[in-house]
Design a protein around this motif. Structure first.
Motif, PDB file in Angstrom:
ATOM      1  N   GLY B  69     -11.054   4.237  48.545  1.00 33.23           N
ATOM      2  CA  GLY B  69     -11.855   4.876  49.590  1.00 33.23           C
ATOM      3  C   GLY B  69     -11.041   5.371  50.771  1.00 33.23           C
ATOM      4  N   THR B  70      -9.721   5.221  50.715  1.00 38.41           N
ATOM      5  CA  THR B  70      -8.894   5.643  51.849  1.00 38.41           C
ATOM      6  C   THR B  70      -8.671   7.160  51.852  1.00 38.41           C
ATOM      7  OG1 THR B  70      -6.875   5.315  50.580  1.00 38.41           O
ATOM      8  CG2 THR B  70      -7.639   3.435  51.921  1.00 38.41           C
ATOM      9  N   PHE B  71      -8.279   7.655  53.023  1.00 39.14           N
ATOM     10  CA  PHE B  71      -7.987   9.096  53.153  1.00 39.14           C
ATOM     11  C   PHE B  71      -6.849   9.498  52.211  1.00 39.14           C
ATOM     12  CE2 PHE B  71      -5.278  12.363  55.125  1.00 39.14           C
ATOM     13  CZ  PHE B  71      -6.164  13.430  55.094  1.00 39.14           C
ATOM     14  N   ALA B  72      -5.814   8.644  52.147  1.00 34.97           N
ATOM     15  CA  ALA B  72      -4.635   8.974  51.336  1.00 34.97           C
ATOM     16  C   ALA B  72      -5.004   9.274  49.877  1.00 34.97           C
ATOM     17  CB  ALA B  72      -3.624   7.831  51.402  1.00 34.97           C
ATOM     18  N   GLN B  73      -6.008   8.571  49.384  1.00 37.98           N
ATOM     19  CA  GLN B  73      -6.406   8.758  47.976  1.00 37.98           C
ATOM     20  C   GLN B  73      -7.348   9.945  47.773  1.00 37.98           C
ATOM     21  OE1 GLN B  73      -5.960   6.362  45.136  1.00 37.98           O
ATOM     22  NE2 GLN B  73      -4.243   5.641  46.358  1.00 37.98           N
ATOM     23  N   ASN B  74      -7.847  10.494  48.890  1.00 43.30           N
ATOM     24  CA  ASN B  74      -8.923  11.501  48.757  1.00 43.30           C
ATOM     25  C   ASN B  74      -8.693  12.767  49.573  1.00 43.30           C
ATOM     26  OD1 ASN B  74     -11.105   9.960  47.154  1.00 43.30           O
ATOM     27  ND2 ASN B  74     -10.463   8.499  48.731  1.00 43.30           N
ATOM     28  N   GLN B  75      -7.472  12.971  50.045  1.00 42.49           N
ATOM     29  CA  GLN B  75      -7.265  14.107  50.955  1.00 42.49           C
ATOM     30  C   GLN B  75      -7.453  15.463  50.284  1.00 42.49           C
ATOM     31  OE1 GLN B  75      -3.114  14.322  52.426  1.00 42.49           O
ATOM     32  NE2 GLN B  75      -2.787  12.458  51.266  1.00 42.49           N
ATOM     33  N   GLN B  76      -7.360  15.503  48.967  1.00 44.89           N
ATOM     34  CA  GLN B  76      -7.520  16.779  48.255  1.00 44.89           C
ATOM     35  C   GLN B  76      -8.909  17.396  48.510  1.00 44.89           C
ATOM     36  OE1 GLN B  76      -4.968  18.299  46.635  1.00 44.89           O
ATOM     37  NE2 GLN B  76      -6.349  20.058  46.496  1.00 44.89           N
ATOM     38  N   PHE B  77      -9.914  16.513  48.667  1.00 46.27           N
ATOM     39  CA  PHE B  77     -11.275  17.022  48.913  1.00 46.27           C
ATOM     40  C   PHE B  77     -11.287  17.940  50.135  1.00 46.27           C
ATOM     41  CE2 PHE B  77     -15.091  16.748  51.521  1.00 46.27           C
ATOM     42  CZ  PHE B  77     -16.023  17.298  50.662  1.00 46.27           C
ATOM     43  N   TYR B  78     -10.607  17.522  51.194  1.00 47.60           N
ATOM     44  CA  TYR B  78     -10.637  18.286  52.449  1.00 47.60           C
ATOM     45  C   TYR B  78      -9.918  19.630  52.299  1.00 47.60           C
ATOM     46  CZ  TYR B  78     -12.405  13.905  54.175  1.00 47.60           C
ATOM     47  OH  TYR B  78     -13.172  12.787  54.333  1.00 47.60           O
ATOM     48  N   SER B  79      -8.775  19.615  51.603  1.00 43.86           N
ATOM     49  CA  SER B  79      -8.047  20.877  51.379  1.00 43.86           C
ATOM     50  C   SER B  79      -8.935  21.856  50.606  1.00 43.86           C
ATOM     51  CB  SER B  79      -6.765  20.631  50.573  1.00 43.86           C
ATOM     52  OG  SER B  79      -5.995  19.654  51.200  1.00 43.86           O
ATOM     53  N   ASP B  80      -9.600  21.328  49.563  1.00 45.41           N
ATOM     54  CA  ASP B  80     -10.454  22.199  48.737  1.00 45.41           C
ATOM     55  C   ASP B  80     -11.635  22.741  49.539  1.00 45.41           C
ATOM     56  OD1 ASP B  80      -8.823  21.709  46.597  1.00 45.41           O
ATOM     57  OD2 ASP B  80     -10.149  20.253  45.622  1.00 45.41           O
ATOM     58  N   ALA B  81     -12.296  21.840  50.274  1.00 49.43           N
ATOM     59  CA  ALA B  81     -13.493  22.252  51.032  1.00 49.43           C
ATOM     60  C   ALA B  81     -13.122  23.310  52.071  1.00 49.43           C
ATOM     61  CB  ALA B  81     -14.129  21.043  51.709  1.00 49.43           C
ATOM     62  N   MET B  82     -12.017  23.082  52.782  1.00 47.56           N
ATOM     63  CA  MET B  82     -11.623  24.030  53.831  1.00 47.56           C
ATOM     64  C   MET B  82     -11.181  25.365  53.232  1.00 47.56           C
ATOM     65  SD  MET B  82      -9.971  21.150  56.262  1.00 47.56           S
ATOM     66  CE  MET B  82      -9.530  21.896  57.786  1.00 47.56           C
ATOM     67  N   ALA B  83     -10.550  25.327  52.072  1.00 44.13           N
ATOM     68  CA  ALA B  83     -10.153  26.577  51.407  1.00 44.13           C
ATOM     69  C   ALA B  83     -11.390  27.361  50.980  1.00 44.13           C
ATOM     70  CB  ALA B  83      -9.275  26.268  50.194  1.00 44.13           C
ATOM     71  N   ARG B  84     -12.424  26.645  50.511  1.00 46.15           N
ATOM     72  CA  ARG B  84     -13.657  27.323  50.093  1.00 46.15           C
ATOM     73  C   ARG B  84     -14.345  27.966  51.304  1.00 46.15           C
ATOM     74  NH1 ARG B  84     -15.890  22.481  46.338  1.00 46.15           N
ATOM     75  NH2 ARG B  84     -17.836  23.653  46.203  1.00 46.15           N
ATOM     76  N   VAL B  85     -14.329  27.277  52.445  1.00 43.56           N
ATOM     77  CA  VAL B  85     -14.943  27.860  53.658  1.00 43.56           C
ATOM     78  C   VAL B  85     -14.092  29.043  54.145  1.00 43.56           C
ATOM     79  CG1 VAL B  85     -15.756  27.418  56.017  1.00 43.56           C
ATOM     80  CG2 VAL B  85     -15.987  25.641  54.285  1.00 43.56           C
ATOM     81  N   ASP B  86     -12.773  28.960  53.980  1.00 45.04           N
ATOM     82  CA  ASP B  86     -11.896  30.077  54.379  1.00 45.04           C
ATOM     83  C   ASP B  86     -12.287  31.368  53.647  1.00 45.04           C
ATOM     84  OD1 ASP B  86     -10.354  28.803  56.251  1.00 45.04           O
ATOM     85  OD2 ASP B  86      -8.782  28.215  54.845  1.00 45.04           O
ATOM     86  N   VAL B  87     -12.618  31.234  52.364  1.00 43.98           N
ATOM     87  CA  VAL B  87     -13.034  32.419  51.591  1.00 43.98           C
ATOM     88  C   VAL B  87     -14.329  32.986  52.175  1.00 43.98           C
ATOM     89  CG1 VAL B  87     -13.821  33.236  49.319  1.00 43.98           C
ATOM     90  CG2 VAL B  87     -11.911  31.625  49.467  1.00 43.98           C
TER      91      VAL B  87
END
Lengths: 107, 194
Positions: B69-87
């Motif tokens: 449940g830590t950020f280190a294990q799940n940071q990919q979610f944020y990169s993906d979500a922000m990239a989708r909003v960038d589009v």
């Protein structure tokens, strides 16, 4: 060539009269409830402050500020959309009136 | 008799000028555009992102306090979500018919008069038309969610943060952006029916 300005005025008023209602409905049914939800969540951050680190709580608070700005900007976009719809309906009424009065499709 | 004809002639002339004016008005302004058009791709992207975000938060709550449940294990979610909003932001900017949002201009003037520490929370208001402002705020909110998750360290995302993120915060911005697209979709359908 019959030029019934009264008829045109009624058509223009009819096209524009829904504007106030639509804007008010959006404000009442969307913007105010969303801002209320955000206010409740700001209170919830304070209520559960022991669950969060100080930096974590600050990030959650900043998130609610951005959400408030977004809801206000969103309401503005929907108001502009309602104005656009009303203006185009009025222009359409003018077009119908002019073409009807002349008897052929001038505009 | 000639004198009685004049008022009728004047009325006809006035009518002709009014008609000419209205014809010019209607011809000059076929339709008016104050907002960008409905974008089906953005609406679908927002709906999918809402589902993904809701699922992610629920998953993180289920494993909070554990390494999974830590950020280190799940940071990919944020990169993906922000990239989708960038589009979505890029599409919104591409379709924009205005480059400013009246309410953020007003808010900007308002926040200029606030104390510096309060102004710091508000930050710089996003540029662009109102739809772009909403999407930019959404991207920023994902950044706040990422910062929150990271700052929580081993605690992860607790149950009490669920509504704060999904009912307020990110969730509120997603619903706002979806509501804009839905309103534009309805308006486009109504305009097509006329």
């Amino acid at each position: 060539m019959a030029l019934e300005v009264g008829n045109l005025l009624q058509a223009m008023i009819g096209a524009g009269e829904g504007l106030g209602t639509e804007v008010w409905d959006k404000l009442k049914n969307f913007a105010i409830p969303e801002l209320h939800k955000i206010a409740v969540q700001i209170a919830a951050i304070a209520e559960h402050i022991t669950d969060y680190t100080p930096e974590g709580a600050k990030a959650l608070f900043d998130m609610q500020v951005k959400a408030s700005i977004g809801v206000i900007a969103g309401m503005t976009e929907m108001t502009l959309l309602a104005v656009q719809t009303a203006i185009n309906a009025i222009l359409s009424a003018v077009r119908s009136f002019v073409n009807g009065a002349i008897g052929f499709a001038l505009v | 008799m000639h004198a009685r004809r004049e008022p009728a002639l004047r009325r006809r002339m006035a009518g002709f000028f009014i008609l000419s004016f209205l014809a010019m008005l209607a011809a000059a302004c076929t339709t008016v555009s104050l907002v960008s058009p409905y974008d089906e791709q953005t609406e679908q992207g927002l709906s999918t992102l809402y589902v993904d975000t809701s699922n992610f938060v629920d998953r993180m709550i289920a494993v909070h306090g554990q390494p999974a449940g830590t950020f280190a294990q799940n940071q990919q979610f944020y990169s993906d979500a922000m990239a989708r909003v960038d589009v979505m932001i890029a599409r919104s900017q591409g379709f924009a018919v205005r480059d400013t949002c009246p309410s953020t201009q007003f808010l900007s003037r308002l926040t200029d008069s606030l104390p510096a520490d309060v102004r710091g929370h508000v930050g710089t208001l996003p540029p662009g038309d109102c739809q772009t402002v909403v999407l930019t705020a959404l991207r920023g909110a994902y950044g706040d969610m990422r910062d929150f998750h990271r700052a929580q360290g081993d605690r992860g995302i607790p149950e009490s943060a669920r509504e704060i993120i999904l009912t307020g915060g990110v969730g509120s911005l997603l619903r706002t952006a979806i509501a804009i697209q839905a309103a534009k979709h309805v308006a486009a359908q109504q305009a097509g029916a006329r």
